[in-house]
Design a protein around this motif. Structure first.
Motif, mmCIF file in Angstrom:
data_model
loop_
_atom_site.group_PDB
_atom_site.id
_atom_site.type_symbol
_atom_site.label_atom_id
_atom_site.label_comp_id
_atom_site.label_asym_id
_atom_site.label_seq_id
_atom_site.Cartn_x
_atom_site.Cartn_y
_atom_site.Cartn_z
ATOM 1 N N GLY A 190 26.666 107.505 88.619
ATOM 2 C CA GLY A 190 27.929 107.081 88.781
ATOM 3 C C GLY A 190 28.221 105.898 89.539
ATOM 4 O O GLY A 190 28.989 105.127 89.220
ATOM 5 N N GLU A 191 27.543 105.969 90.712
ATOM 6 C CA GLU A 191 27.647 104.785 91.676
ATOM 7 C C GLU A 191 26.953 103.501 91.159
ATOM 8 O O GLU A 191 27.567 102.296 91.264
ATOM 9 C CB GLU A 191 26.968 105.271 92.864
ATOM 10 C CG GLU A 191 27.843 106.029 93.963
ATOM 11 C CD GLU A 191 28.148 107.349 93.792
ATOM 12 O OE1 GLU A 191 27.724 107.939 92.619
ATOM 13 O OE2 GLU A 191 29.129 107.887 94.329
ATOM 14 N N LEU A 192 25.892 103.589 90.539
ATOM 15 C CA LEU A 192 25.247 102.621 89.910
ATOM 16 C C LEU A 192 26.056 101.900 88.787
ATOM 17 O O LEU A 192 26.360 100.580 88.888
ATOM 18 C CB LEU A 192 23.778 102.848 89.344
ATOM 19 C CG LEU A 192 22.793 103.537 90.128
ATOM 20 C CD1 LEU A 192 21.774 104.364 89.591
ATOM 21 C CD2 LEU A 192 22.353 102.172 91.116
ATOM 22 N N ARG A 246 27.974 115.582 98.460
ATOM 23 C CA ARG A 246 29.239 115.169 98.136
ATOM 24 C C ARG A 246 30.090 114.441 99.179
ATOM 25 O O ARG A 246 29.897 114.937 100.385
ATOM 26 C CB ARG A 246 30.067 116.499 97.493
ATOM 27 C CG ARG A 246 29.548 117.165 96.321
ATOM 28 C CD ARG A 246 29.734 116.168 95.124
ATOM 29 N NE ARG A 246 30.708 115.421 94.850
ATOM 30 C CZ ARG A 246 31.488 115.639 93.942
ATOM 31 N NH1 ARG A 246 31.421 116.849 93.194
ATOM 32 N NH2 ARG A 246 32.752 114.770 93.737
ATOM 33 N N GLU A 247 30.657 113.504 98.838
ATOM 34 C CA GLU A 247 31.228 112.680 99.509
ATOM 35 C C GLU A 247 30.591 111.763 100.843
ATOM 36 O O GLU A 247 30.988 111.166 101.938
ATOM 37 C CB GLU A 247 32.531 113.212 100.594
ATOM 38 C CG GLU A 247 33.337 114.196 99.740
ATOM 39 C CD GLU A 247 34.334 113.526 98.830
ATOM 40 O OE1 GLU A 247 34.554 112.279 99.067
ATOM 41 O OE2 GLU A 247 34.601 114.002 97.647
ATOM 42 N N GLY A 248 29.289 111.781 100.086
ATOM 43 C CA GLY A 248 28.278 111.016 101.148
ATOM 44 C C GLY A 248 28.474 109.535 101.360
ATOM 45 O O GLY A 248 27.574 109.006 102.032
ATOM 46 N N SER A 249 29.382 108.979 100.610
ATOM 47 C CA SER A 249 29.244 107.559 100.626
ATOM 48 C C SER A 249 29.851 107.044 102.008
ATOM 49 O O SER A 249 29.377 105.742 102.384
ATOM 50 C CB SER A 249 30.387 106.945 99.623
ATOM 51 O OG SER A 249 29.827 107.226 98.302
ATOM 52 N N ASP A 250 30.607 107.654 102.618
ATOM 53 C CA ASP A 250 31.178 107.305 104.067
ATOM 54 C C ASP A 250 29.814 107.160 104.908
ATOM 55 O O ASP A 250 29.740 106.507 105.819
ATOM 56 C CB ASP A 250 31.837 108.384 104.867
ATOM 57 C CG ASP A 250 33.219 108.436 103.895
ATOM 58 O OD1 ASP A 250 33.589 107.752 103.313
ATOM 59 O OD2 ASP A 250 33.958 109.684 104.350
ATOM 60 N N ILE A 306 34.373 110.844 88.092
ATOM 61 C CA ILE A 306 33.087 110.659 87.649
ATOM 62 C C ILE A 306 32.060 111.637 87.916
ATOM 63 O O ILE A 306 31.073 112.219 87.331
ATOM 64 C CB ILE A 306 32.782 109.369 87.393
ATOM 65 C CG1 ILE A 306 33.437 108.453 86.552
ATOM 66 C CG2 ILE A 306 31.086 109.003 86.892
ATOM 67 C CD1 ILE A 306 33.602 108.824 85.045
ATOM 68 N N THR A 307 31.969 111.882 89.353
ATOM 69 C CA THR A 307 30.967 112.658 89.768
ATOM 70 C C THR A 307 30.934 114.035 89.695
ATOM 71 O O THR A 307 30.027 114.534 89.012
ATOM 72 C CB THR A 307 30.894 112.767 91.524
ATOM 73 O OG1 THR A 307 30.691 111.208 91.803
ATOM 74 C CG2 THR A 307 29.605 113.229 92.128
ATOM 75 N N ASN A 308 32.284 114.476 89.409
ATOM 76 C CA ASN A 308 32.529 115.936 88.830
ATOM 77 C C ASN A 308 32.133 115.753 87.279
ATOM 78 O O ASN A 308 31.510 116.868 86.893
ATOM 79 C CB ASN A 308 33.977 116.276 88.783
ATOM 80 C CG ASN A 308 34.398 116.652 90.020
ATOM 81 O OD1 ASN A 308 33.570 116.306 91.184
ATOM 82 N ND2 ASN A 308 35.762 116.461 90.624
ATOM 83 N N GLY A 352 27.007 103.804 97.579
ATOM 84 C CA GLY A 352 27.072 105.004 98.547
ATOM 85 C C GLY A 352 26.481 106.134 97.785
ATOM 86 O O GLY A 352 26.136 106.379 96.749
ATOM 87 N N PHE A 353 26.178 107.292 98.704
ATOM 88 C CA PHE A 353 25.711 108.574 98.338
ATOM 89 C C PHE A 353 24.318 108.664 97.775
ATOM 90 O O PHE A 353 23.820 109.863 97.753
ATOM 91 C CB PHE A 353 26.816 108.746 97.023
ATOM 92 C CG PHE A 353 26.825 110.174 96.406
ATOM 93 C CD1 PHE A 353 26.679 111.594 97.055
ATOM 94 C CD2 PHE A 353 26.804 110.294 94.935
ATOM 95 C CE1 PHE A 353 26.678 112.625 96.377
ATOM 96 C CE2 PHE A 353 26.815 111.548 94.377
ATOM 97 C CZ PHE A 353 26.586 112.721 95.099
ATOM 98 N N ILE A 354 23.674 107.448 97.418
ATOM 99 C CA ILE A 354 22.267 107.831 96.783
ATOM 100 C C ILE A 354 21.138 107.100 97.527
ATOM 101 O O ILE A 354 21.770 106.166 98.314
ATOM 102 C CB ILE A 354 22.360 107.529 95.266
ATOM 103 C CG1 ILE A 354 22.548 105.901 95.118
ATOM 104 C CG2 ILE A 354 23.316 108.095 94.433
ATOM 105 C CD1 ILE A 354 22.308 105.344 93.585
HETATM 106 N N1 ASP Z 1 30.683 109.915 94.146
HETATM 107 C C1 ASP Z 1 30.228 111.039 95.427
HETATM 108 C C2 ASP Z 1 31.254 112.177 95.400
HETATM 109 O O1 ASP Z 1 32.340 112.093 94.662
HETATM 110 C C3 ASP Z 1 30.320 110.308 96.737
HETATM 111 C C4 ASP Z 1 31.392 109.998 97.237
HETATM 112 O O2 ASP Z 1 32.382 109.557 96.800
HETATM 113 O O3 ASP Z 1 31.233 109.547 98.661
HETATM 114 O O4 ASP Z 1 31.261 113.075 95.988
#
Ligand code: ASP
Length: 420
Positions: free
Chosen positions: A117-119, A198-202, A42-44, A183-185
């Motif tokens: 997307g995260e919400l 990107r990938e910031g939820s970790d 979904i983020t893409n 995450g991420f926001i």
């Molecule tokens: N949804 C965001 C991404 O795809 C953040 C994450 O998944 O960590 O980058």
């Protein structure tokens, strides 16, 4: 209290969301703060909405956004008949914006659009959990995580965020064992949405783990745990049971797609162990990352494609020393580019960077006033930690090596298969 993070792949279908609910349910009685990413890709998809909007193609942007909307309403309906009360507000927030004309920079709009997307995913999952009797509270993380306005790569205001965690999250745990958030926001002090990269939820999960003094953080992935190489590129990749923070921060820094590079610091600072586990096989313990040093590791391989080797040579045979190198650093920072590997010569500097054509062109143009700039495209950057000669030979065979750096622990090679 434990912090869990579920990524997009763990919630990309009805079955997988049900599986996540099962995992959460198996921790009955424990306090869990659960960070969730946007579903699947979904983020893409939202990035394409932002692109269309910024190219002033309102109809295309709305069309693309309706697809995202349909995907979420469809999934929510398949999970339960209970309506998800937050969804309409989240959709409306974005749709209003899409009817405007862009007057600010791209990164600002990217964050206002992509954050939904995260919400959406968290609202749907929280609602489903409640429907299957897993009591939980949903929090809009933008009320907690405060950042600056460096859109798309926002920096955390640690003091404000810590205060909010104390005021809002800690008391909530007195009445609810499970808190679900994004995450991420985050958000600025003007309530503008921001994203952390990107990938910031970790990283989001690690912020909460740090601030709540969690006993552990677990990242649930679709692989057994951390491997010594990307299994999609290396079929003999090996699973690693234990790793130290130091090893993982190096791996992430060199580009291994295991964990977001900013994740380790908040955990290391509080000595909180990080577990990387497989949501498809929750019985397995996965990889444990902690302060404990780990010896006898296999070679750890990181291969980054789409690299460019840039050579900056002084125009008048001046030495490429502090002053010139300093100016080049400033240009890198202004263009938000980072050298993945660099080396100084007498009158030239070599830098290997990710191939982001628009940024590279801007940097090359700006630097051309000070340097003769040569660009070598289609390179790969190979990093091997704990290397041996055999693995180096194997992985560089048939390649032209353009730049090589070696320390006792790490070797890095910029290489290409193309002939000049
Ligand atoms: N949804 C965001 C991404 O795809 C953040 C994450 O998944 O960590 O980058």
């Amino acid at each position: 209290m434990k912090v869990f993070k579920f990524g997009g792949a763990s919630i990309n279908s009805v079955e997988r969301i049900k599986n996540v609910a099962k995992i959460i349910d198996s921790y009955k009685g424990e306090k869990l703060l659960i960070i969730i990413s946007a579903m699947g890709k979904i983020t893409n998809a939202l990035e394409t909405v932002a692109d269309a909007f910024y190219s002033s193609d309102k109809d295309e942007a709305l069309q693309l956004f309706y697809q995202v909307k349909d995907a979420h309403t469809g999934l929510a309906g398949q999970l339960t008949n209970e309506p998800v009360s937050e969804l309409n507000d989240i959709f409306t927030e974005v749709e209003w914006l899409l009817h405007d004309k862009p007057v600010r920079n791209y990164d600002y709009y990217y964050d206002q659009i992509v954050c939904c997307g995260e919400l959406l995913s968290t609202a749907i999952i929280s609602n489903y959990l409640a429907a299957v009797d897993i009591k939980n509270r949903w929090i809009d993380v933008r009320d907690i995580i405060r950042t600056d306005d460096n859109f798309r790569d926002a920096n955390i205001d640690w003091n404000y965020t810590q205060q909010k965690v104390k005021e809002v999250i800690v008391p909530l745990f007195e009445t609810s064992n499970i808190i679900i958030t994004q995450g991420f926001i985050g958000a600025t002090d003007e309530n503008e949405s921001t994203t952390l990269g990107r990938e910031g939820s970790d990283f989001s999960a690690a912020i909460f783990a740090n601030m709540l003094d969690a006993e552990s953080q677990t990242i649930w992935k679709d692989v057994e745990g951390v491997m010594n190489a990307d299994p999609k590129l290396f079929e003999d990749a090996q699973f690693i049971k234990t790793l130290s923070y130091a090893e993982v921060i190096e791996m992430a820094y060199y580009g291994a797609q295991v964990i977001h590079p900013k994740t380790i610091k908040p955990l290391q600072n509080k000595g909180i162990p990080l577990h990387v586990r497989c949501f498809l096989n929750p019985e397995s313990t996965g990889t444990i990352i902690s302060k404990q040093a780990v010896y006898d590791l296999p070679p750890i391989i990181v291969l980054k494609n789409k690299q460019v080797l840039m050579q900056f040579s002084s125009l008048d045979y001046s030495f490429a020393e502090e002053a010139l190198a300093g100016k080049l650093n400033e240009l890198f920072a202004e263009n938000k580019l980072r050298a993945n590997l660099s080396q100084n010569g007498a009158i030239s500097l070599l830098c290997c960077v990710d191939d982001i054509p628009a940024k590279i062109e801007k940097l090359a143009l700006a630097a051309s006033h000070l340097f003769d700039v040569q660009i070598e495209k289609s390179c790969e950057l190979l990093t091997i930690r704990h290397y041996n000669e055999e693995i180096i030979d194997k992985l560089t065979a048939g390649r032209i090596q353009l730049l090589l750096q070696k320390t006792r622990q790490t070797i890095q090679v910029v290489m290409t298969s193309e002939n000049f």
